[in-house]
Scaffold this motif. Structure first.
Motif, PDB file in Angstrom:
ATOM      1  N   GLY A 153       0.824  -1.209   0.000  1.00  0.00           N
ATOM      2  CA  GLY A 153       0.000   0.000   0.000  1.00  0.00           C
ATOM      3  C   GLY A 153       0.854   1.252   0.000  1.00  0.00           C
ATOM      4  N   GLY A 154       2.036   1.163   0.624  1.00  0.00           N
ATOM      5  CA  GLY A 154       2.943   2.314   0.654  1.00  0.00           C
ATOM      6  C   GLY A 154       3.523   2.677  -0.696  1.00  0.00           C
ATOM      7  N   THR A 155       3.389   1.777  -1.680  1.00  0.00           N
ATOM      8  CA  THR A 155       3.907   2.077  -3.023  1.00  0.00           C
ATOM      9  C   THR A 155       2.911   2.855  -3.884  1.00  0.00           C
ATOM     10  OG1 THR A 155       3.086  -0.001  -3.991  1.00  0.00           O
ATOM     11  CG2 THR A 155       5.272  -0.052  -2.970  1.00  0.00           C
ATOM     12  N   LEU A 156       1.743   3.161  -3.330  1.00  0.00           N
ATOM     13  CA  LEU A 156       0.713   3.835  -4.127  1.00  0.00           C
ATOM     14  C   LEU A 156       1.035   5.306  -4.370  1.00  0.00           C
ATOM     15  CD1 LEU A 156      -2.477   2.266  -2.511  1.00  0.00           C
ATOM     16  CD2 LEU A 156      -1.626   1.857  -4.839  1.00  0.00           C
ATOM     17  N   THR A 157       1.687   5.958  -3.415  1.00  0.00           N
ATOM     18  CA  THR A 157       1.987   7.383  -3.547  1.00  0.00           C
ATOM     19  C   THR A 157       3.407   7.672  -3.058  1.00  0.00           C
ATOM     20  OG1 THR A 157       1.289   8.055  -1.316  1.00  0.00           O
ATOM     21  CG2 THR A 157      -0.429   7.922  -3.002  1.00  0.00           C
ATOM     22  N   LEU A 158       3.871   8.862  -3.331  1.00  0.00           N
ATOM     23  CA  LEU A 158       5.200   9.283  -2.887  1.00  0.00           C
ATOM     24  C   LEU A 158       5.323   9.257  -1.367  1.00  0.00           C
ATOM     25  CD1 LEU A 158       7.975  10.627  -3.334  1.00  0.00           C
ATOM     26  CD2 LEU A 158       6.803  12.838  -3.376  1.00  0.00           C
ATOM     27  N   ILE A 159       4.246   9.624  -0.649  1.00  0.00           N
ATOM     28  CA  ILE A 159       4.336   9.773   0.806  1.00  0.00           C
ATOM     29  C   ILE A 159       3.965   8.501   1.566  1.00  0.00           C
ATOM     30  CG2 ILE A 159       3.901  12.249   0.699  1.00  0.00           C
ATOM     31  CD1 ILE A 159       1.000  11.693   1.510  1.00  0.00           C
ATOM     32  N   GLY A 160       3.759   7.397   0.842  1.00  0.00           N
ATOM     33  CA  GLY A 160       3.344   6.164   1.505  1.00  0.00           C
ATOM     34  C   GLY A 160       4.391   5.599   2.437  1.00  0.00           C
ATOM     35  N   THR A 161       5.659   5.851   2.151  1.00  0.00           N
ATOM     36  CA  THR A 161       6.737   5.326   2.973  1.00  0.00           C
ATOM     37  C   THR A 161       7.944   6.234   2.854  1.00  0.00           C
ATOM     38  OG1 THR A 161       8.299   3.477   3.222  1.00  0.00           O
ATOM     39  CG2 THR A 161       7.355   3.789   1.052  1.00  0.00           C
ATOM     40  N   SER A 162       8.760   6.240   3.895  1.00  0.00           N
ATOM     41  CA  SER A 162       9.966   7.067   3.877  1.00  0.00           C
ATOM     42  C   SER A 162      10.911   6.629   2.770  1.00  0.00           C
ATOM     43  CB  SER A 162      10.678   6.993   5.231  1.00  0.00           C
ATOM     44  OG  SER A 162      11.071   5.666   5.533  1.00  0.00           O
ATOM     45  N   THR A 163      10.846   5.360   2.378  1.00  0.00           N
ATOM     46  CA  THR A 163      11.710   4.835   1.313  1.00  0.00           C
ATOM     47  C   THR A 163      11.450   5.573   0.001  1.00  0.00           C
ATOM     48  OG1 THR A 163      11.500   2.684   2.379  1.00  0.00           O
ATOM     49  CG2 THR A 163      12.485   2.729   0.193  1.00  0.00           C
ATOM     50  N   ASN A 164      10.190   5.789  -0.327  1.00  0.00           N
ATOM     51  CA  ASN A 164       9.840   6.496  -1.564  1.00  0.00           C
ATOM     52  C   ASN A 164      10.389   7.912  -1.553  1.00  0.00           C
ATOM     53  OD1 ASN A 164       8.343   4.190  -2.065  1.00  0.00           O
ATOM     54  ND2 ASN A 164       6.366   5.149  -1.687  1.00  0.00           N
ATOM     55  N   ILE A 165      10.211   8.577  -0.436  1.00  0.00           N
ATOM     56  CA  ILE A 165      10.653   9.976  -0.321  1.00  0.00           C
ATOM     57  C   ILE A 165      12.163  10.070  -0.440  1.00  0.00           C
ATOM     58  CG2 ILE A 165      10.710  11.981   1.221  1.00  0.00           C
ATOM     59  CD1 ILE A 165       8.050  10.917   2.425  1.00  0.00           C
ATOM     60  N   LEU A 166      12.871   9.140   0.213  1.00  0.00           N
ATOM     61  CA  LEU A 166      14.335   9.133   0.147  1.00  0.00           C
ATOM     62  C   LEU A 166      14.809   8.822  -1.270  1.00  0.00           C
ATOM     63  CD1 LEU A 166      17.090   9.249   1.517  1.00  0.00           C
ATOM     64  CD2 LEU A 166      16.804   6.856   2.169  1.00  0.00           C
ATOM     65  N   ALA A 167      14.177   7.839  -1.911  1.00  0.00           N
ATOM     66  CA  ALA A 167      14.559   7.485  -3.276  1.00  0.00           C
ATOM     67  C   ALA A 167      14.378   8.677  -4.217  1.00  0.00           C
ATOM     68  CB  ALA A 167      13.724   6.304  -3.761  1.00  0.00           C
ATOM     69  N   SER A 168      13.307   9.416  -4.030  1.00  0.00           N
ATOM     70  CA  SER A 168      13.044  10.595  -4.857  1.00  0.00           C
ATOM     71  C   SER A 168      14.154  11.625  -4.716  1.00  0.00           C
ATOM     72  CB  SER A 168      11.700  11.210  -4.453  1.00  0.00           C
ATOM     73  OG  SER A 168      11.468  12.421  -5.131  1.00  0.00           O
ATOM     74  N   ALA A 169      14.567  11.862  -3.473  1.00  0.00           N
ATOM     75  CA  ALA A 169      15.606  12.868  -3.222  1.00  0.00           C
ATOM     76  C   ALA A 169      16.965  12.423  -3.758  1.00  0.00           C
ATOM     77  CB  ALA A 169      15.698  13.142  -1.722  1.00  0.00           C
ATOM     78  N   VAL A 170      17.321  11.146  -3.523  1.00  0.00           N
ATOM     79  CA  VAL A 170      18.613  10.638  -3.991  1.00  0.00           C
ATOM     80  C   VAL A 170      18.673  10.664  -5.515  1.00  0.00           C
ATOM     81  CG1 VAL A 170      20.109   8.604  -4.099  1.00  0.00           C
ATOM     82  CG2 VAL A 170      18.991   9.199  -1.947  1.00  0.00           C
ATOM     83  N   ALA A 171      17.591  10.242  -6.166  1.00  0.00           N
ATOM     84  CA  ALA A 171      17.566  10.246  -7.628  1.00  0.00           C
ATOM     85  C   ALA A 171      17.670  11.667  -8.183  1.00  0.00           C
ATOM     86  CB  ALA A 171      16.284   9.572  -8.122  1.00  0.00           C
ATOM     87  N   ALA A 172      17.018  12.610  -7.523  1.00  0.00           N
ATOM     88  CA  ALA A 172      17.086  14.005  -7.967  1.00  0.00           C
ATOM     89  C   ALA A 172      18.506  14.547  -7.842  1.00  0.00           C
ATOM     90  CB  ALA A 172      16.113  14.856  -7.157  1.00  0.00           C
ATOM     91  N   ASP A 173      19.172  14.193  -6.743  1.00  0.00           N
ATOM     92  CA  ASP A 173      20.557  14.644  -6.550  1.00  0.00           C
ATOM     93  C   ASP A 173      21.485  14.093  -7.625  1.00  0.00           C
ATOM     94  OD1 ASP A 173      19.813  16.053  -4.308  1.00  0.00           O
ATOM     95  OD2 ASP A 173      20.429  14.506  -2.882  1.00  0.00           O
ATOM     96  N   LEU A 174      21.142  12.923  -8.147  1.00  0.00           N
ATOM     97  CA  LEU A 174      21.962  12.299  -9.192  1.00  0.00           C
ATOM     98  C   LEU A 174      21.569  12.768 -10.590  1.00  0.00           C
ATOM     99  CD1 LEU A 174      22.080   8.625  -7.816  1.00  0.00           C
ATOM    100  CD2 LEU A 174      23.909  10.331  -7.762  1.00  0.00           C
ATOM    101  N   GLY A 175      20.580  13.654 -10.670  1.00  0.00           N
ATOM    102  CA  GLY A 175      20.185  14.227 -11.948  1.00  0.00           C
ATOM    103  C   GLY A 175      19.359  13.311 -12.826  1.00  0.00           C
ATOM    104  N   VAL A 176      18.631  12.372 -12.225  1.00  0.00           N
ATOM    105  CA  VAL A 176      17.801  11.442 -12.993  1.00  0.00           C
ATOM    106  C   VAL A 176      16.580  12.179 -13.551  1.00  0.00           C
ATOM    107  CG1 VAL A 176      16.393   9.347 -12.887  1.00  0.00           C
ATOM    108  CG2 VAL A 176      18.557   9.461 -11.640  1.00  0.00           C
ATOM    109  N   ALA A 177      16.333  12.045 -14.822  1.00  0.00           N
ATOM    110  CA  ALA A 177      15.157  12.669 -15.436  1.00  0.00           C
ATOM    111  C   ALA A 177      13.891  12.076 -14.826  1.00  0.00           C
ATOM    112  CB  ALA A 177      15.164  12.434 -16.938  1.00  0.00           C
ATOM    113  N   GLY A 178      12.960  12.941 -14.437  1.00  0.00           N
ATOM    114  CA  GLY A 178      11.726  12.478 -13.802  1.00  0.00           C
ATOM    115  C   GLY A 178      11.776  12.549 -12.294  1.00  0.00           C
TER     116      GLY A 178
END
Length: 604
Positions: A153-178
């Motif tokens: 259920g936590g995979t449904l949205t960005l805020i469902g789990t801290s893992t999603n939020i962290l992955a979003s930030a790490v990917a952004a820091d690495l310049g991943v498109a999207g």
């Protein structure tokens, strides 16, 4: 192929040390994370992590967003909205196991998309346990699905789990498109895995999930205490007469607990220590038969004939005392302590009658057993004491407890605030970090939360864990450690298509997550996934999603995810139960996630 430079060797050594500490936990994982951060800064000549980069995790958008989400989740929790929902579900499901299972999966899966999934399980576990008992179903049949459903259920949205939020930030820091991800960036994939997970848990998973806890009306039967509870009376001339209960128990090294005292028709419970023992007193004791014989011989006690001490007997005059199951929560201050060293009885005005650790019951010499996360204590206490346990972050009371201080009038406001945070972030009016912080502030301004409760709401160990592991990703990227690992994994592309390499990243991350922290897995694997995608000329966003979903769904061990530990004791599970039920689900998710990513976003 990159060379094995001194910097890469040092970073690998830090990673290896961290993994060992995460698995063995000689110290809490947040302390290990801070140790990683300090080591990276001290070893700057090799790790290339400056002091500013070393502490950058504290200012990371991921850390701040997770902190704000804890506050929003707690605001909803304090209104009692979920508990009210639980009562309505119980009225619908009654004693139909299929309805109970379906409702459990549906409710926790939906809620976990919008409040922290760990908090969702902590809130719902008492409701599900009561649902099972009232519906004559083994709690074991519902609690493991509760944990698993909260994860997917936590995979449904960005805020469902801290893992999603962290992955979003790490990917952004690495310049991943999207990246960073939008609120519903991967919802379509989340829906697919949720459907797959639900179908599995309702069919094959239901058959594989064991009923470890038998269906019982009586908690003393559930904990198999019949042979350990008995009543004795103090005879005339007993050496105990005139002593206080505290001294009488202290003076003997026998394994015995006084559960309650009955005197002239009145039942007394905690605190019993100061009471002076009189002739004719009746004690309800927890002890074994061998110890009981010794007590009767030496202490002038007489066994009451044909007396069965069960839950009804212990709760005689239920206004004064109750039996409840209490779970030792992750990161509880009691972990590593014993009941004796924690002074549990005096500290909480409660008596522990038995301890369950997975499928194992401990009823003898409990005072000397070191407490572990997930241990379930059968506790007898007054309603006031149980209420204090219920609000203590060291415990999860595994049964519904009425709290008179729920702010039910604030339910529309709390739900509205969370809805507004989601809407504002989804429409890109404000970044999720800003909208979540604003929502947390509004919770306080409108009285949904009192100011001191803001600090209680935050799981600070998670915040320190995030802040500590984020610099590790920086070190892997700057030293070339991520490139080296990516080179090794990309070798599989010589004989595997790109979609299979994508699936390999899912599997590697899933295995790692079942052993160490999910957040640590994301920080370790996303830089590797991005480098691998670059070498394959593949879609980096697809590889990041595979890592994110794998890190959010650790089904195969009780230590793989906090929610698995929550249900370990109350469900009476064995370690192997997680492999038996979780491994097929993990395999299904590996296939569904890989194919779903390829269908929605493409691999190359």
């Amino acid at each position: 192929m990159l060379s094995l430079t001194p910097g890469v060797i040092v970073v690998f050594f830090v990673i290896l040390t961290a993994l060992v500490l995460f698995v063995t936990e000689p110290v809490p994982i947040d302390i290990t994370a801070i140790g990683i951060m300090v080591a990276l800064m001290v070893l700057e000549p090799w790790t290339q992590v400056s002091p500013a980069e070393g502490v950058s995790g504290f200012a990371s958008s991921a850390t701040v967003t997770v902190l704000a989400m804890f506050i929003l989740s707690y605001g909803v929790q304090r209104t009692g909205a979920v508990q009210i929902l639980g009562r309505k579900i119980a009225a619908f499901t009654k004693d139909d196991e299929s309805r109970q299972l379906g409702a459990t999966i549906g409710v926790v899966g939906s809620i976990s998309g919008f409040i922290n999934n760990t908090a969702a399980v902590a809130i719902l576990m008492p409701m599900v346990t009561d649902l099972a008992h009232e519906g004559k179903t083994s709690p074991s049949k519902l609690l493991l699905p509760l944990s698993y459903a909260s994860m997917f259920g936590g995979t449904l949205t960005l805020i469902g789990t801290s893992t999603n939020i962290l992955a979003s930030a790490v990917a952004a820091d690495l310049g991943v498109a999207g990246a960073p991800f939008s609120m519903f960036e991967f919802t379509q994939l989340g829906v697919v895995v949720a459907i797959v997970g639900t179908v599995y848990l309702m069919t094959l998973g239901r058959w594989l999930t064991p009923g470890r806890i038998p269906v019982r009306d009586d908690l003393t039967e559930e904990f198999e205490l019949e042979e350990y509870l008995t009543e004795v009376t103090v005879t005339e001339g007993s050496p105990l007469v005139g002593q206080t209960v505290a001294n009488a128990l202290t003076d003997t090294d026998l394994d015995v607990d006084l559960v309650q005292l009955i005197r002239e028709g009145r039942t007394f419970v905690e605190p019993l220590g100061p009471k002076e023992i009189q002739t004719g007193d009746v004690f309800a004791l927890r002890t074994d038969r061998e110890t009981l014989v010794g007590l009767i011989d030496t202490e002038g006690l007489q066994l009451l004939p044909e007396v069965s001490v069960d839950a009804d007997e212990l709760e005689r005059g239920s206004a004064d005392q109750s039996l409840v199951e209490v779970v030792v929560a992750p990161r509880s201050s009691l972990v590593g302590e014993t009941l004796a060293s924690a002074n549990f009885r005096d500290r909480y005005d409660a008596t522990v009658l038995a301890l369950r650790r997975g499928p194992e019951y401990i009823r003898k010499r409990m005072d000397n057993a070191e407490l572990q996360v997930g241990d379930t204590l059968l506790v007898q206490a007054t309603p006031d004491s149980i209420s204090r346990l219920n609000v203590n972050r060291d415990f999860i009371v595994a049964q519904e407890i009425e709290r008179p201080d729920y702010r039910e009038s604030k339910i529309p406001l709390a739900v509205g605030i969370v809805g507004a945070v989601v809407a504002v972030a989804a429409l890109d009016v404000l970044p999720i970090m800003v909208s979540a912080l604003a929502g947390a502030l509004v919770m306080v301004v409108t009285g949904v939360l009192e100011p001191p409760e803001v600090y209680d709401a935050v799981e600070w160990d998670v915040i320190f864990l995030l802040a500590g592991v984020i610099p590790l990703g920086i070190a892997m990227q700057k030293t070339g450690a991520a490139d080296l690992i990516a080179d090794l994994l990309v070798l599989s592309a010589d004989f595997l298509p790109a979609i299979a390499v994508l699936g390999l990243f899912y599997v590697v991350t899933a295995v790692l997550t079942n052993i160490v922290s999910n957040n640590a897995s994301v920080v370790l694997m996303i830089p590797v996934a991005v480098q691998a995608a670059a070498q394959l000329d593949a879609n980096a966003f697809a590889f990041v999603l595979a890592v994110t979903f794998a890190a959010s769904t650790a089904f195969m061990t009780p230590v793989g995810y906090q929610t698995n530990l929550f249900v370990y004791g109350p469900g009476g599970y064995k370690f192997t139960d997680y492999i038996r039920v979780g491994a097929p689900l993990q395999l299904l998710f590996a296939i569904a996630t890989t194919l779903g990513i390829a269908a929605f976003w493409g691999v190359t």
